[in-house]
Scaffold this motif. Sequence first.
Motif, PDB file in Angstrom:
ATOM      1  N   THR A  86       0.820  -1.200   0.000  1.00  0.00           N
ATOM      2  CA  THR A  86       0.000   0.000   0.000  1.00  0.00           C
ATOM      3  C   THR A  86       0.857   1.253   0.000  1.00  0.00           C
ATOM      4  O   THR A  86       0.627   2.174  -0.774  1.00  0.00           O
ATOM      5  N   TRP A  87       1.880   1.277   0.872  1.00  0.00           N
ATOM      6  CA  TRP A  87       2.704   2.489   0.863  1.00  0.00           C
ATOM      7  C   TRP A  87       3.743   2.455  -0.239  1.00  0.00           C
ATOM      8  O   TRP A  87       4.104   3.489  -0.807  1.00  0.00           O
ATOM      9  N   VAL A  88       4.264   1.268  -0.579  1.00  0.00           N
ATOM     10  CA  VAL A  88       5.291   1.196  -1.613  1.00  0.00           C
ATOM     11  C   VAL A  88       4.754   1.704  -2.946  1.00  0.00           C
ATOM     12  O   VAL A  88       5.424   2.437  -3.668  1.00  0.00           O
ATOM     13  N   THR A  89       3.528   1.303  -3.303  1.00  0.00           N
ATOM     14  CA  THR A  89       2.986   1.698  -4.590  1.00  0.00           C
ATOM     15  C   THR A  89       2.638   3.181  -4.630  1.00  0.00           C
ATOM     16  O   THR A  89       2.368   3.709  -5.698  1.00  0.00           O
ATOM     17  N   ARG A  90       2.643   3.831  -3.478  1.00  0.00           N
ATOM     18  CA  ARG A  90       2.436   5.270  -3.472  1.00  0.00           C
ATOM     19  C   ARG A  90       3.747   6.023  -3.259  1.00  0.00           C
ATOM     20  O   ARG A  90       3.739   7.219  -2.991  1.00  0.00           O
ATOM     21  N   THR A  91       4.895   5.325  -3.396  1.00  0.00           N
ATOM     22  CA  THR A  91       6.175   5.990  -3.205  1.00  0.00           C
ATOM     23  C   THR A  91       6.334   7.216  -4.090  1.00  0.00           C
ATOM     24  O   THR A  91       6.823   8.245  -3.636  1.00  0.00           O
ATOM     25  N   PRO A  92       5.957   7.203  -5.408  1.00  0.00           N
ATOM     26  CA  PRO A  92       6.052   8.434  -6.194  1.00  0.00           C
ATOM     27  C   PRO A  92       5.227   9.566  -5.590  1.00  0.00           C
ATOM     28  O   PRO A  92       5.673  10.718  -5.562  1.00  0.00           O
ATOM     29  N   ALA A  93       4.025   9.246  -5.084  1.00  0.00           N
ATOM     30  CA  ALA A  93       3.190  10.285  -4.493  1.00  0.00           C
ATOM     31  C   ALA A  93       3.805  10.813  -3.206  1.00  0.00           C
ATOM     32  O   ALA A  93       3.771  12.021  -2.931  1.00  0.00           O
TER      33      ALA A  93
ATOM     34  N   LEU B 295      -6.459  10.112  -4.860  1.00  0.00           N
ATOM     35  CA  LEU B 295      -6.714  10.065  -3.430  1.00  0.00           C
ATOM     36  C   LEU B 295      -5.485  10.571  -2.683  1.00  0.00           C
ATOM     37  O   LEU B 295      -4.372  10.107  -2.936  1.00  0.00           O
ATOM     38  N   PRO B 296      -5.625  11.508  -1.758  1.00  0.00           N
ATOM     39  CA  PRO B 296      -4.455  11.996  -1.015  1.00  0.00           C
ATOM     40  C   PRO B 296      -3.749  10.855  -0.280  1.00  0.00           C
ATOM     41  O   PRO B 296      -4.388   9.904   0.185  1.00  0.00           O
ATOM     42  N   VAL B 297      -2.443  10.991  -0.175  1.00  0.00           N
ATOM     43  CA  VAL B 297      -1.646   9.948   0.472  1.00  0.00           C
ATOM     44  C   VAL B 297      -2.126   9.693   1.899  1.00  0.00           C
ATOM     45  O   VAL B 297      -2.233   8.545   2.340  1.00  0.00           O
ATOM     46  N   ALA B 298      -2.435  10.753   2.626  1.00  0.00           N
ATOM     47  CA  ALA B 298      -2.859  10.594   4.023  1.00  0.00           C
ATOM     48  C   ALA B 298      -4.144   9.785   4.117  1.00  0.00           C
ATOM     49  O   ALA B 298      -4.277   8.892   4.971  1.00  0.00           O
TER      50      ALA B 298
ATOM     51  N   GLY C  79      -4.381   6.122   5.764  1.00  0.00           N
ATOM     52  CA  GLY C  79      -5.309   6.017   6.889  1.00  0.00           C
ATOM     53  C   GLY C  79      -6.310   4.902   6.686  1.00  0.00           C
ATOM     54  O   GLY C  79      -6.610   4.131   7.615  1.00  0.00           O
ATOM     55  N   LEU C  80      -6.831   4.775   5.466  1.00  0.00           N
ATOM     56  CA  LEU C  80      -7.761   3.695   5.155  1.00  0.00           C
ATOM     57  C   LEU C  80      -7.071   2.346   5.259  1.00  0.00           C
ATOM     58  O   LEU C  80      -7.627   1.382   5.811  1.00  0.00           O
TER      59      LEU C  80
ATOM     60  N   GLY D 105      -5.620  -2.986  10.636  1.00  0.00           N
ATOM     61  CA  GLY D 105      -5.898  -3.096  12.069  1.00  0.00           C
ATOM     62  C   GLY D 105      -7.067  -4.012  12.358  1.00  0.00           C
ATOM     63  O   GLY D 105      -7.014  -4.860  13.263  1.00  0.00           O
ATOM     64  N   ALA D 106      -8.140  -3.870  11.570  1.00  0.00           N
ATOM     65  CA  ALA D 106      -9.302  -4.743  11.755  1.00  0.00           C
ATOM     66  C   ALA D 106      -8.946  -6.192  11.456  1.00  0.00           C
ATOM     67  O   ALA D 106      -9.366  -7.116  12.162  1.00  0.00           O
ATOM     68  N   GLY D 107      -8.145  -6.395  10.399  1.00  0.00           N
ATOM     69  CA  GLY D 107      -7.728  -7.757  10.065  1.00  0.00           C
ATOM     70  C   GLY D 107      -6.864  -8.381  11.140  1.00  0.00           C
ATOM     71  O   GLY D 107      -6.960  -9.581  11.411  1.00  0.00           O
ATOM     72  N   THR D 108      -6.034  -7.565  11.795  1.00  0.00           N
ATOM     73  CA  THR D 108      -5.155  -8.072  12.840  1.00  0.00           C
ATOM     74  C   THR D 108      -5.945  -8.639  14.012  1.00  0.00           C
ATOM     75  O   THR D 108      -5.565  -9.661  14.601  1.00  0.00           O
ATOM     76  N   VAL D 109      -7.044  -7.980  14.356  1.00  0.00           N
ATOM     77  CA  VAL D 109      -7.864  -8.456  15.473  1.00  0.00           C
ATOM     78  C   VAL D 109      -8.350  -9.878  15.204  1.00  0.00           C
ATOM     79  O   VAL D 109      -8.319 -10.750  16.084  1.00  0.00           O
ATOM     80  N   TRP D 110      -8.783 -10.142  13.972  1.00  0.00           N
ATOM     81  CA  TRP D 110      -9.251 -11.485  13.625  1.00  0.00           C
ATOM     82  C   TRP D 110      -8.099 -12.463  13.478  1.00  0.00           C
ATOM     83  O   TRP D 110      -8.147 -13.581  13.991  1.00  0.00           O
TER      84      TRP D 110
END
Length: 388
Positions: free
Chosen positions: A13-20, A149-152, A156-157, A163-168
Amino acid sequence: MTAFAGTGVGVATWVTRTPAIRDALGATTAEMGLVIAGLSVGSILGISLGGLLVARRGARFVVVGGMTAIVAGMVVIAVGAATGQSLVVATGLAFFGYGMGSGEIGNNVSGVELEVSVGRSVVPTLHGCFSLGTVVGALAGLVANHVALPVAAHLGLAAALVGAGTVWLSRQVPAGTGRVERGAPGADDQPAGEPEPRFAWLDARLVGLGVIILGMALAEGSASDWLPLIVVDGYGSTAVLGSVIYAFFGAAMALGRLSGGRLIDRFGRAPVMRTSSLVAAAGIGVVVVAPDLVVAAAGVLLWGLGASLGFPVALSAAGDDPRHAARRATAVATAGYAAFLVGPPVLGLLGEHVGLRDAMVVVLVAVLATTFAAGAVRPRPAPVEPLG
């Protein structure tokens, strides 16, 4: 072990937004390499503590703690990108790196113990779940780039979903895997009262596995961190196509890993490992010299297929010795993550002077070197005498 997929989603998720992110920070390629170094610092700390924490608290404790750090790291990265603060982004990457390094140590130890218990190759398939996660993350990045979509907001999404997946996921990982009860008879598979040599788990074969995983993890890590920017800067294309090509790389990795177990069981580890190294080297070479992005995409396919089995096969081989499987798997994983996370920032600094495409020649040489150590992954027929 399905936490591999969740971690992969977060990574991609963050790697593919490295240019942004680079554009938001107004950073050069060399400066982005220094920002990414925050990931390396956190990851080195994570892999240094991961093995100790697994031995004391078990794999589930380490995995949950790691995923929590990943979520926190994405939130901090989002704040840094929104405010244009490189130091904040680097700090977020340090949290992210700690979570990735420590959490995947726990995941890898669990995978090796599972493979030993079932008696067949399963670690490549588990790593395939990670690669599928990178594909999902890359596609999410593609959509985010398309709708501007803004990087932030993007990160955040992603943090909320992971986080939700981690709980399960935390409820699906056995709590005691990898934990060693100190002082218990046979805790290190030694007779009670009989001391074990401090480095009995270290041997020449493990050194060979380290060479393999250094080269192959560097191949995987350099693609994860720099492939989108190679597409943008090296081929003059768009960030959207950078996400597409990275998704293509992740799909090739997933294909290689999901099919790798059957190939290994049929042909053996060493022949598959040697062939994989040559295929990865050929793919990297094509990306370096390709005249256009279409030809480079064929190289990316070979790069992903070839690099896919290096990490899981080396981990499987490290777990052959039932006495020290967790300790040896941790040592090999540590070498892998050192290359995976320290190498790309160095390549960024080099790429500032010679270009990212030409900088990949270093990766090509490292991958070719692994062919000479491929014999180290052969199944261990009998205990090997320790070094010294």
